[in-house]
Motif scaffolding. Structure first.
Motif, mmCIF file in Angstrom:
data_model
loop_
_atom_site.group_PDB
_atom_site.id
_atom_site.type_symbol
_atom_site.label_atom_id
_atom_site.label_comp_id
_atom_site.label_asym_id
_atom_site.label_seq_id
_atom_site.Cartn_x
_atom_site.Cartn_y
_atom_site.Cartn_z
ATOM 1 N N GLY A 19 0.827 -1.214 0.000
ATOM 2 C CA GLY A 19 0.000 0.000 0.000
ATOM 3 C C GLY A 19 0.855 1.254 0.000
ATOM 4 N N GLY A 20 1.910 1.255 0.777
ATOM 5 C CA GLY A 20 2.829 2.389 0.805
ATOM 6 C C GLY A 20 3.537 2.562 -0.531
ATOM 7 N N GLY A 21 3.891 1.448 -1.151
ATOM 8 C CA GLY A 21 4.524 1.513 -2.465
ATOM 9 C C GLY A 21 3.596 2.089 -3.512
ATOM 10 N N CYS A 22 2.335 1.697 -3.476
ATOM 11 C CA CYS A 22 1.341 2.238 -4.422
ATOM 12 C C CYS A 22 1.139 3.735 -4.194
ATOM 13 N N ALA A 23 1.067 4.143 -2.945
ATOM 14 C CA ALA A 23 0.896 5.564 -2.632
ATOM 15 C C ALA A 23 2.111 6.372 -3.095
ATOM 16 N N ALA A 24 3.300 5.834 -2.901
ATOM 17 C CA ALA A 24 4.509 6.527 -3.341
ATOM 18 C C ALA A 24 4.534 6.637 -4.866
ATOM 19 N N MET A 25 4.149 5.593 -5.563
ATOM 20 C CA MET A 25 4.137 5.616 -7.023
ATOM 21 C C MET A 25 3.120 6.646 -7.534
ATOM 22 N N ILE A 49 4.085 9.927 -9.830
ATOM 23 C CA ILE A 49 3.479 10.168 -11.138
ATOM 24 C C ILE A 49 2.848 11.558 -11.172
ATOM 25 N N GLN A 50 2.163 11.950 -10.108
ATOM 26 C CA GLN A 50 1.570 13.290 -10.032
ATOM 27 C C GLN A 50 2.655 14.363 -10.099
ATOM 28 N N GLN A 51 3.771 14.142 -9.439
ATOM 29 C CA GLN A 51 4.864 15.103 -9.466
ATOM 30 C C GLN A 51 5.474 15.213 -10.860
ATOM 31 N N THR A 52 5.539 14.092 -11.570
ATOM 32 C CA THR A 52 6.053 14.100 -12.937
ATOM 33 C C THR A 52 5.156 14.945 -13.834
ATOM 34 N N PHE A 53 3.840 14.788 -13.692
ATOM 35 C CA PHE A 53 2.909 15.621 -14.456
ATOM 36 C C PHE A 53 3.113 17.096 -14.113
ATOM 37 N N ALA A 54 3.165 17.417 -12.833
ATOM 38 C CA ALA A 54 3.255 18.810 -12.397
ATOM 39 C C ALA A 54 4.553 19.487 -12.845
ATOM 40 N N LYS A 55 5.599 18.732 -13.071
ATOM 41 C CA LYS A 55 6.877 19.295 -13.495
ATOM 42 C C LYS A 55 7.008 19.355 -15.014
ATOM 43 N N SER A 56 6.084 18.755 -15.733
ATOM 44 C CA SER A 56 6.199 18.692 -17.190
ATOM 45 C C SER A 56 5.920 20.053 -17.820
#
Length: 136
Positions: free
Chosen positions: A20-26, A30-37
């Protein structure tokens, strides 16, 4: 040697927490990757410049929510990016529908269209290539 039920329960709980922690981190990464694009930033910048759209939202403050990763309309490849960014202000909320293309020579993204659709059904053209060409 048999394993006790209690030990199996503890292992299942531990593995559940770790996965669950791994899924939350992923999801966060992914959200951070979008926000930095670049294509994401271009659309948000244009929204922040549009006083009419910001007034309809009740911004500032403009709040940008996480992109729904399961939405099939969000598509990004090496040539184009079409994403829907949830936004909200004090008065209303909605979605910023964006479309960008990438110039492979310059390796830059160029915003082609950004439309704000409020939850009450109102639409605002935030940016359009044809609109800006007419003004030149």
């Amino acid at each position: 040697m048999p394993v006790s039920t209690h030990a199996l329960q503890q292992m299942a709980i531990y593995l559940g927490i770790v996965s669950g922690g791994g899924c939350a981190a992923m999801y966060y990464l992914i959200q951070q990757t979008f926000a930095k694009s670049e294509y994401y930033k271009l659309a948000i910048e244009e929204l922040k410049k549009n006083d009419i759209a910001l007034d309809a939202l009740g911004a500032p403050p403009l709040q940008i929510r996480n992109i729904k990763l399961t939405n099939r309309n969000n598509r990004v490849d090496g040539i184009s990016a079409r994403i829907i960014i949830p936004v909200c202000g004090n008065k209303s909320a909605g979605y910023l529908h964006t479309y960008c293309i990438r110039d492979t020579v310059q390796k830059r993204w160029f915003l082609q269209e950004a439309i704000l659709q409020l939850l009450d059904g109102q639409h605002f053209s935030v940016f359009s290539v044809t609109k800006d060409e007419d003004q030149s």
